[in-house]
Write an enzyme that holds these catalytic residues in place. Structure first.
Site, mmCIF file in Angstrom:
data_model
loop_
_atom_site.group_PDB
_atom_site.id
_atom_site.type_symbol
_atom_site.label_atom_id
_atom_site.label_comp_id
_atom_site.label_asym_id
_atom_site.label_seq_id
_atom_site.Cartn_x
_atom_site.Cartn_y
_atom_site.Cartn_z
ATOM 1 N N LYS A 189 -15.892 2.914 4.153
ATOM 2 C CA LYS A 189 -16.521 2.531 5.428
ATOM 3 C C LYS A 189 -17.775 3.394 5.651
ATOM 4 O O LYS A 189 -17.985 4.377 4.958
ATOM 5 C CB LYS A 189 -15.525 2.672 6.580
HETATM 6 C C1 PLP Z 1 -10.694 -1.485 6.614
HETATM 7 C C2 PLP Z 1 -10.263 -2.465 7.635
HETATM 8 C C3 PLP Z 1 -9.061 -2.350 8.364
HETATM 9 C C4 PLP Z 1 -7.963 -1.419 8.016
HETATM 10 O O1 PLP Z 1 -8.321 -0.121 7.881
HETATM 11 P P1 PLP Z 1 -7.480 0.866 6.920
HETATM 12 O O2 PLP Z 1 -7.996 2.193 7.326
HETATM 13 O O3 PLP Z 1 -7.830 0.505 5.523
HETATM 14 O O4 PLP Z 1 -6.039 0.689 7.224
HETATM 15 C C5 PLP Z 1 -8.837 -3.228 9.417
HETATM 16 N N1 PLP Z 1 -9.691 -4.205 9.698
HETATM 17 C C6 PLP Z 1 -10.805 -4.398 8.979
HETATM 18 C C7 PLP Z 1 -11.723 -5.510 9.360
HETATM 19 C C8 PLP Z 1 -11.120 -3.548 7.919
HETATM 20 O O5 PLP Z 1 -12.224 -3.752 7.196
#
Ligand code: PLP
Length: 390
Positions: A189
């Site tokens: 991210k």
């Molecule tokens: C990455 C993501 C999540 C979940 O996050 P994690 O930290 O991987 O559990 C939820 N929603 C979206 C749209 C994502 O891209």
């Protein structure tokens, strides 16, 4: 192999981590968790932030904080990560899926209204690949029906939306909308804590509920419980990395912008592919560079990925729509649901390497490889097409 994304940890990450080690605060105690919560809430324009172990846990707490009843429904896009549906199911409610806009890939506003029933309690917009959902009509719809909005901003750090079009216009950061919102700080991210997430809200009662659920529902008397909680705590070490990452977010966003703009330029004249589109009311963080293969390309996304991989370029497939997921189908969910846009995106979409460490030379090489694979897979070559039509 050129990876899809690598984190950039060149700021105070190591200094702050050393603080944790030196002081011995390596669990969720210590000062960095609260610092990270406050700083991220402030960045996003929210009152409260509750840091948790990951984005999936954040979604789960966000939904659970709304105290849904069995049979209650939450409208979500089909084209998203499974975490969205899991959060609804684990809260005992029912996810209702809606198709996407073919250009922004986000939930199709026109289709939400027909998915709303008397049992609908919430809508969950997801800003796909960093492009904001059209929040004005969505918030209006939610207000008209008296339902909550759970904003999944896990891909939208720093993205902005022009709220109040035609009236009092104001650019607002994603994560600031609705009853409650969430972020993920997974390693790919825009800013990362390795694993991590946050629930955000302006409502003190919801923040308090999430804090309690995060920490086993401990009461003021320890080892006394009136609720079924979880251990979803973020560690001080993860938060330390988050604080350092946030100090550098402007640079990280700028790097993403440069990556996206160079791809735009280099891929603009490649025939048969659809490049990312952006609405005028959106400022996007260029989180993932996404392509959709047109019908004139004789490869589907997974075959395309194999060709790129053979040439040293790693990619990510698009989401598979939740309505097509075997686990949900086998449980009788989304039976007979057909969502043509989500289904096409699943089969024709692909994410190119988009990390903040990519150099222009690498982006040129990737773009050249994409062009080569596309051109060799065109059903009708551009020169033939001219001849046919000429
Ligand atoms: C990455 C993501 C999540 C979940 O996050 P994690 O930290 O991987 O559990 C939820 N929603 C979206 C749209 C994502 O891209």
């Amino acid at each position: 192999m050129l990876p899809v994304s690598e984190p950039l940890l060149e700021g105070n990450e190591l200094n702050y981590l050393r603080d944790c080690i030196d002081s011995g605060w390596i669990s969720s105690g210590g000062t960095f968790v609260a610092r990270f919560e406050q700083a991220w809430a402030e960045y996003c324009g929210r009152t409260y932030g509750v840091a948790v172990a990951n984005g999936t846990a954040a979604l789960q707490l966000a939904v659970e904080a709304l105290s849904l009843a069995p049979g209650d429904e939450v409208v979500i896009p089909s084209f998203t990560i499974i975490s969205c549906a899991l959060a609804v199911l684990r809260a005992g409610a029912k996810p209702v899926v809606v198709d996407s806009d073919p250009e922004t890939f986000c939930i199709d506003l026109e289709k939400i209204a027909s998915a709303i029933t008397p049992r609908t309690r919430a809508i969950m917009p997801v800003h796909i690949y960093g492009h904001p959902v059209d929040m004005d009509p969505l918030l209006e719809l939610a207000e008209r029906w008296g339902i909550d909005v759970i904003e999944d901003a896990a891909q939208a750090h720093g993205s902005e939306y022009l709220l109040g079009r035609g009236g009092q216009e104001v650019w607002r950061r994603c994560g600031s909308f609705g009853t409650i919102s969430i972020f993920s700080f997974y390693a790919n991210k825009i800013i990362t804590t390795g694993e991590g997430g946050m629930v955000m809200t302006n409502r003190e009662d919801l923040a308090e509920r999430c804090r309690s659920l995060r920490n086993l529902c401990f009461q003021s008397r320890r080892f006394y419980h009136e609720g079924l909680g979880y251990n979803y705590r973020l560690t001080n070490m993860q938060a330390a990395i988050g604080v350092a990452q946030l100090e550098r977010i402007a640079d990280l966003l700028e790097r993403k912008r440069r990556v996206g703009e160079l791809y735009d330029k280099l891929l603009a004249d490649v025939p048969g592919i659809e490049l990312p589109r952006k609405r005028d009311w959106a400022r996007i963080n260029r989180w993932m560079y996404s392509l959709v293969l047109g019908d004139e390309i004789a490869l589907d996304a997974s075959e395309f990925a194999i060709e790129l991989r053979a040439r040293g370029v790693d990619t990510r497939p698009f989401f598979m729509g939740l309505h097509e997921q075997p686990i949900f189908r086998s449980r009788g969910l989304f039976e007979n649901t057909r969502l043509p846009v989500a289904e096409r995106l699943t089969r024709r979409g692909i994410c190119l390497p988009s990390g903040p460490t990519l150099t222009p030379t690498q982006i040129e090489a990737i773009s050249g490889t994409v062009r080569e694979v596309v051109v060799s897979a065109l059903r009708i070559r551009p020169d033939q097409r001219v001849r046919q039509w000429g």
